[in-house]
Enzyme design. Structure first.
Site, PDB file in Angstrom:
ATOM      1  N   HIS A   1      16.955  12.149   9.860  1.00 27.80           N
ATOM      2  CA  HIS A   1      15.501  12.251   9.927  1.00 27.80           C
ATOM      3  C   HIS A   1      14.802  10.969  10.355  1.00 27.80           C
ATOM      4  O   HIS A   1      13.605  10.984  10.616  1.00 27.80           O
ATOM      5  CB  HIS A   1      14.948  12.694   8.570  1.00 27.80           C
ATOM      6  CG  HIS A   1      15.492  14.015   8.120  1.00 27.80           C
ATOM      7  ND1 HIS A   1      16.627  14.104   7.331  1.00 27.80           N
ATOM      8  CD2 HIS A   1      15.096  15.277   8.375  1.00 27.80           C
ATOM      9  CE1 HIS A   1      16.885  15.382   7.102  1.00 27.80           C
ATOM     10  NE2 HIS A   1      15.981  16.115   7.721  1.00 27.80           N
TER      11      HIS A   1
ATOM     12  N   ARG B   1      -1.605   8.472  10.373  1.00 28.45           N
ATOM     13  CA  ARG B   1      -2.122   7.405   9.519  1.00 28.45           C
ATOM     14  C   ARG B   1      -1.152   6.218   9.532  1.00 28.45           C
ATOM     15  O   ARG B   1      -1.577   5.062   9.425  1.00 28.45           O
ATOM     16  CB  ARG B   1      -2.331   7.905   8.089  1.00 28.45           C
ATOM     17  CG  ARG B   1      -3.121   6.936   7.208  1.00 28.45           C
ATOM     18  CD  ARG B   1      -3.447   7.565   5.871  1.00 28.45           C
ATOM     19  NE  ARG B   1      -4.270   8.749   6.044  1.00 28.45           N
ATOM     20  CZ  ARG B   1      -4.356   9.742   5.158  1.00 28.45           C
ATOM     21  NH1 ARG B   1      -3.660   9.701   4.043  1.00 28.45           N
ATOM     22  NH2 ARG B   1      -5.126  10.788   5.393  1.00 28.45           N
TER      23      ARG B   1
ATOM     24  N   ASP C   1     -11.365  13.499  -2.066  1.00 34.06           N
ATOM     25  CA  ASP C   1     -12.130  14.672  -2.492  1.00 34.06           C
ATOM     26  C   ASP C   1     -12.114  14.724  -4.012  1.00 34.06           C
ATOM     27  O   ASP C   1     -11.383  13.970  -4.655  1.00 34.06           O
ATOM     28  CB  ASP C   1     -11.547  15.960  -1.888  1.00 34.06           C
ATOM     29  CG  ASP C   1     -10.083  16.146  -2.254  1.00 34.06           C
ATOM     30  OD1 ASP C   1      -9.813  16.823  -3.259  1.00 34.06           O
ATOM     31  OD2 ASP C   1      -9.210  15.601  -1.551  1.00 34.06           O
TER      32      ASP C   1
ATOM     33  N   ARG D   1      11.227  14.266  14.909  1.00 31.64           N
ATOM     34  CA  ARG D   1      10.431  15.377  14.373  1.00 31.64           C
ATOM     35  C   ARG D   1       8.951  15.036  14.265  1.00 31.64           C
ATOM     36  O   ARG D   1       8.223  15.633  13.473  1.00 31.64           O
ATOM     37  CB  ARG D   1      10.972  15.829  13.010  1.00 31.64           C
ATOM     38  CG  ARG D   1      12.408  16.325  13.057  1.00 31.64           C
ATOM     39  CD  ARG D   1      12.911  16.758  11.695  1.00 31.64           C
ATOM     40  NE  ARG D   1      14.287  17.218  11.777  1.00 31.64           N
ATOM     41  CZ  ARG D   1      14.723  18.380  11.277  1.00 31.64           C
ATOM     42  NH1 ARG D   1      13.886  19.190  10.683  1.00 31.64           N
ATOM     43  NH2 ARG D   1      15.990  18.727  11.388  1.00 31.64           N
TER      44      ARG D   1
ATOM     45  N   ARG E   1     -12.695   8.424   6.733  1.00 28.55           N
ATOM     46  CA  ARG E   1     -11.461   8.248   5.962  1.00 28.55           C
ATOM     47  C   ARG E   1     -10.720   6.970   6.327  1.00 28.55           C
ATOM     48  O   ARG E   1     -10.270   6.231   5.455  1.00 28.55           O
ATOM     49  CB  ARG E   1     -10.549   9.464   6.137  1.00 28.55           C
ATOM     50  CG  ARG E   1     -11.118  10.705   5.465  1.00 28.55           C
ATOM     51  CD  ARG E   1     -10.090  11.790   5.324  1.00 28.55           C
ATOM     52  NE  ARG E   1     -10.655  12.930   4.595  1.00 28.55           N
ATOM     53  CZ  ARG E   1      -9.925  13.840   3.978  1.00 28.55           C
ATOM     54  NH1 ARG E   1      -8.609  13.751   3.995  1.00 28.55           N
ATOM     55  NH2 ARG E   1     -10.497  14.837   3.343  1.00 28.55           N
TER      56      ARG E   1
ATOM     57  N   MET F   1       0.632  14.906  -4.074  1.00 31.05           N
ATOM     58  CA  MET F   1       1.806  15.754  -3.953  1.00 31.05           C
ATOM     59  C   MET F   1       3.138  15.018  -3.764  1.00 31.05           C
ATOM     60  O   MET F   1       4.146  15.649  -3.445  1.00 31.05           O
ATOM     61  CB  MET F   1       1.616  16.733  -2.775  1.00 31.05           C
ATOM     62  CG  MET F   1       0.411  17.641  -2.919  1.00 31.05           C
ATOM     63  SD  MET F   1       0.212  18.801  -1.529  1.00 31.05           S
ATOM     64  CE  MET F   1       1.639  19.862  -1.767  1.00 31.05           C
ATOM     65  N   GLU F   2       3.180  13.703  -3.957  1.00 29.85           N
ATOM     66  CA  GLU F   2       4.410  12.976  -3.639  1.00 29.85           C
ATOM     67  C   GLU F   2       4.922  11.986  -4.673  1.00 29.85           C
ATOM     68  O   GLU F   2       6.126  11.714  -4.744  1.00 29.85           O
ATOM     69  CB  GLU F   2       4.212  12.197  -2.318  1.00 29.85           C
ATOM     70  CG  GLU F   2       4.123  13.041  -1.063  1.00 29.85           C
ATOM     71  CD  GLU F   2       2.737  13.609  -0.817  1.00 29.85           C
ATOM     72  OE1 GLU F   2       2.626  14.608  -0.086  1.00 29.85           O
ATOM     73  OE2 GLU F   2       1.751  13.065  -1.360  1.00 29.85           O
TER      74      GLU F   2
ATOM     75  N   SER G   1      -3.891   9.834   0.175  1.00 29.04           N
ATOM     76  CA  SER G   1      -5.132  10.349  -0.393  1.00 29.04           C
ATOM     77  C   SER G   1      -4.826  11.171  -1.633  1.00 29.04           C
ATOM     78  O   SER G   1      -3.696  11.606  -1.854  1.00 29.04           O
ATOM     79  CB  SER G   1      -5.879  11.194   0.641  1.00 29.04           C
ATOM     80  OG  SER G   1      -5.064  12.263   1.082  1.00 29.04           O
TER      81      SER G   1
ATOM     82  N   GLU H   1      -3.880  27.498  -7.921  1.00 26.62           N
ATOM     83  CA  GLU H   1      -4.554  28.614  -8.583  1.00 26.62           C
ATOM     84  C   GLU H   1      -4.320  28.552 -10.093  1.00 26.62           C
ATOM     85  O   GLU H   1      -4.143  29.566 -10.752  1.00 26.62           O
ATOM     86  CB  GLU H   1      -4.077  29.945  -8.002  1.00 26.62           C
ATOM     87  CG  GLU H   1      -4.420  30.108  -6.526  1.00 26.62           C
ATOM     88  CD  GLU H   1      -4.093  31.485  -5.980  1.00 26.62           C
ATOM     89  OE1 GLU H   1      -3.734  32.374  -6.783  1.00 26.62           O
ATOM     90  OE2 GLU H   1      -4.212  31.676  -4.763  1.00 26.62           O
TER      91      GLU H   1
ATOM     92  N   GLY I   1       1.558   9.863   4.007  1.00 26.74           N
ATOM     93  CA  GLY I   1       2.075  11.186   4.321  1.00 26.74           C
ATOM     94  C   GLY I   1       1.911  11.532   5.784  1.00 26.74           C
ATOM     95  O   GLY I   1       2.804  12.098   6.418  1.00 26.74           O
TER      96      GLY I   1
ATOM     97  N   ARG J   1       3.698   4.103  -1.600  1.00 23.93           N
ATOM     98  CA  ARG J   1       2.973   5.221  -1.009  1.00 23.93           C
ATOM     99  C   ARG J   1       1.518   4.838  -0.825  1.00 23.93           C
ATOM    100  O   ARG J   1       0.871   4.309  -1.746  1.00 23.93           O
ATOM    101  CB  ARG J   1       3.092   6.457  -1.897  1.00 23.93           C
ATOM    102  CG  ARG J   1       2.116   7.572  -1.499  1.00 23.93           C
ATOM    103  CD  ARG J   1       2.463   8.905  -2.092  1.00 23.93           C
ATOM    104  NE  ARG J   1       1.301   9.781  -2.191  1.00 23.93           N
ATOM    105  CZ  ARG J   1       0.637  10.328  -1.175  1.00 23.93           C
ATOM    106  NH1 ARG J   1       1.020  10.073   0.069  1.00 23.93           N
ATOM    107  NH2 ARG J   1      -0.398  11.106  -1.386  1.00 23.93           N
TER     108      ARG J   1
END
Length: 234
Positions: free
Chosen positions: A4, A24, A204, A43, A217, A180-181, A90, A162, A20, A87
């Site tokens: 990768h 960026r 946000d 990729r 941003r 998320m990481e 956002s 949800e 991410g 990392r």
């Protein structure tokens, strides 16, 4: 090179910043690094290596979510000898005193599930930042114009959540933000005995619905990148 990351061995620095978004990564490299060169575009996940104040630095996109981050972090550490992974990303604010454009230094990262869950089985492992990096980032933040918060965050494995009941408990237990990481990054850093930290910009807010306009941003993310670089080489 790995599956990768297409960079030859020796082209990745020991200090790696991990946004991410691959674009960026390009922006951060062009803005903060000297003599930045593209070293990976496998990729479409861009990576650049250059120097910051004479220190070699790689900025490598990690993709979205813990499974993607896990792939890049594993290869960076095991195959390229990365020793410090930060990392830069956002997050969504969760507390009323956490505002848009604020910076969060993630001391801990709670989660329901990570790619490493199967290893721990019944153990509820507590992923945490490297204290030296965290302390250095807090010191660097004190010199910046950004409003900075230090504390726990929540690493989710879904974007379109949800579970309002779970969000209520996160707020109740003083979780500062959601992304998320980070949880998997901290777990891998502990596994391989390297340093890791997440420096996050609030883009946000889950309570107010406020969002940072896209055109603002990059300008707002500058504080985050500068704090991360100063922390890495404190």
């Amino acid at each position: 090179m790995t599956v990768h990351i297409g960079a030859p061995v020796g082209r990745i620095a020991e200090t790696v910043l991990m946004p991410g978004d691959p674009y960026r990564a390009r922006w951060a490299a062009e803005t903060f690094l000297e003599s930045a060169e593209l070293v990976n575009e496998t990729r479409g996940m861009l990576g650049f290596t250059g120097t910051w104040r004479g220190h070699p630095v790689t900025i490598q996109g990690s993709g979205m979510g813990m499974p993607s981050l896990s792939i890049y972090a594993n290869e960076l550490i095991r195959d390229y000898g990365a020793k410090t992974l930060i990392r830069i990303g956002s997050c969504g604010g969760m507390q009323s005193d956490v505002g848009i454009r604020d910076v969060i230094l993630a001391m801990t990262a709670s989660s329901i599930n990570t790619p490493s869950t199967g290893i721990f089985r019944e153990l509820n492992y507590a992923p945490h930042a490297d204290f030296g990096l965290l302390r250095a980032a807090a010191d660097a933040a004190a010199e910046s114009a950004a409003k900075v918060h230090v504390g726990g965050i929540y690493s989710s494995d879904v974007f379109y959540d949800e579970r309002p009941d779970l969000n209520e408990q996160m707020v109740r237990h003083n979780i500062l933000g959601v992304e998320m990481e980070t949880a998997e990054l901290y777990i891998l850093a502990a596994r391989y005995s390297v340093r890791a930290l997440s420096v996050l910009t609030v883009s946000d807010h889950l309570q107010t619905g406020e969002q940072l306009p896209s055109e603002e941003r990059e300008r707002s993310f500058g504080d985050m990148v500068e704090i991360a670089l100063k922390a890495a080489f404190a």
